[in-house]
Design a protein around this motif. Structure first.
Motif, short mmCIF file in Angstrom:
data_model
loop_
_atom_site.label_atom_id
_atom_site.label_comp_id
_atom_site.label_asym_id
_atom_site.label_seq_id
_atom_site.Cartn_x
_atom_site.Cartn_y
_atom_site.Cartn_z
N UNK A 47 -1.53 -133.85 2.47
CA UNK A 47 -1.51 -132.47 1.97
C UNK A 47 -1.57 -132.53 0.45
N UNK A 48 -2.41 -131.69 -0.15
CA UNK A 48 -2.60 -131.67 -1.60
C UNK A 48 -2.24 -130.30 -2.17
N UNK A 49 -2.05 -130.25 -3.46
CA UNK A 49 -1.80 -129.01 -4.21
C UNK A 49 -3.14 -128.51 -4.72
N UNK A 50 -3.41 -127.21 -4.57
CA UNK A 50 -4.72 -126.67 -4.97
C UNK A 50 -4.58 -125.33 -5.67
N UNK A 51 -5.23 -125.21 -6.82
CA UNK A 51 -5.38 -123.92 -7.51
C UNK A 51 -6.85 -123.61 -7.77
N UNK A 52 -7.75 -124.43 -7.20
CA UNK A 52 -9.18 -124.25 -7.42
C UNK A 52 -9.83 -123.37 -6.35
N UNK A 53 -9.18 -123.21 -5.22
CA UNK A 53 -9.74 -122.42 -4.13
C UNK A 53 -10.67 -123.21 -3.24
N UNK A 74 5.23 -130.53 -19.17
CA UNK A 74 6.64 -130.93 -19.08
C UNK A 74 7.38 -130.22 -17.96
N UNK A 75 6.70 -129.30 -17.27
CA UNK A 75 7.32 -128.61 -16.14
C UNK A 75 7.42 -129.58 -14.97
N UNK A 76 8.62 -129.78 -14.46
CA UNK A 76 8.81 -130.66 -13.32
C UNK A 76 8.31 -129.96 -12.06
N UNK A 77 7.34 -130.55 -11.41
CA UNK A 77 6.74 -129.97 -10.22
C UNK A 77 6.66 -131.04 -9.14
N UNK A 78 7.16 -130.75 -7.93
CA UNK A 78 7.16 -131.74 -6.85
C UNK A 78 5.79 -131.89 -6.18
N UNK A 79 4.86 -132.51 -6.91
CA UNK A 79 3.49 -132.68 -6.41
C UNK A 79 3.12 -134.15 -6.45
N UNK A 80 2.54 -134.64 -5.36
CA UNK A 80 2.10 -136.04 -5.32
C UNK A 80 0.59 -136.17 -5.19
N UNK A 81 -0.10 -135.09 -4.84
CA UNK A 81 -1.57 -135.10 -4.73
C UNK A 81 -2.09 -133.75 -5.22
N UNK A 82 -3.09 -133.78 -6.11
CA UNK A 82 -3.57 -132.59 -6.81
C UNK A 82 -5.10 -132.51 -6.74
N UNK A 83 -5.64 -131.37 -6.31
CA UNK A 83 -7.09 -131.17 -6.28
C UNK A 83 -7.56 -130.98 -7.71
N UNK A 84 -8.22 -131.97 -8.27
CA UNK A 84 -8.60 -131.96 -9.68
C UNK A 84 -9.98 -131.37 -9.93
N UNK A 85 -10.90 -131.46 -8.96
CA UNK A 85 -12.24 -130.92 -9.16
C UNK A 85 -12.92 -130.66 -7.83
N UNK A 86 -13.84 -129.70 -7.84
CA UNK A 86 -14.68 -129.42 -6.69
C UNK A 86 -15.97 -130.23 -6.82
N UNK A 87 -16.46 -130.77 -5.74
CA UNK A 87 -17.68 -131.58 -5.77
C UNK A 87 -18.79 -130.84 -5.04
N UNK A 88 -19.85 -130.53 -5.77
CA UNK A 88 -20.99 -129.82 -5.19
C UNK A 88 -21.98 -130.75 -4.54
N UNK A 89 -22.23 -131.91 -5.18
CA UNK A 89 -23.29 -132.81 -4.73
C UNK A 89 -22.96 -134.23 -5.13
#
Length: 92
Positions: A47-53, A74-89
């Motif tokens: 399971x990942x964290x996503x703000x990209x949609x 510096x905000x402590x956030x309990x996240x271990x996997x983060x959606x960093x970019x969308x891949x089109x191709x």
């Protein structure tokens, strides 16, 4: 960073205050053989964290571990996997 495929979504009834407004896709790692040749072998789901949609069936660049917490500063956030970019191709 790993390339993963979005295969589902997690729905929360309650969440940590620092995670409000985010979505939590279920993703599966895509090894080179799966990306290039469509081989059925995949990694273990997570399971990942996503703000990209991200959408089910889409490909995403996933940051994990300490790198996953970098977007929050510096905000402590309990996240271990983060959606960093969308891949089109992907081209080989």
């Amino acid at each position: 960073m790993r390339i993963v495929e979005v295969i589902g979504r997690v729905t929360l009834s309650r969440a940590h205050p620092s995670l409000l407004g985010a979505r939590f896709p279920i993703v599966r790692p895509m090894p080179l053989a799966a990306l290039r040749d469509g081989a059925p072998d995949r990694g273990e789901e997570l399971v990942a964290y996503d703000r990209l949609g991200v959408d089910v069936g889409g490909l995403v660049g996933l940051s994990e571990g300490g790198e996953a917490a970098n977007p929050f500063g510096k905000t402590l956030t309990p996240v271990d996997a983060y959606c960093a970019c969308l891949i089109d191709r992907i081209s080989f």
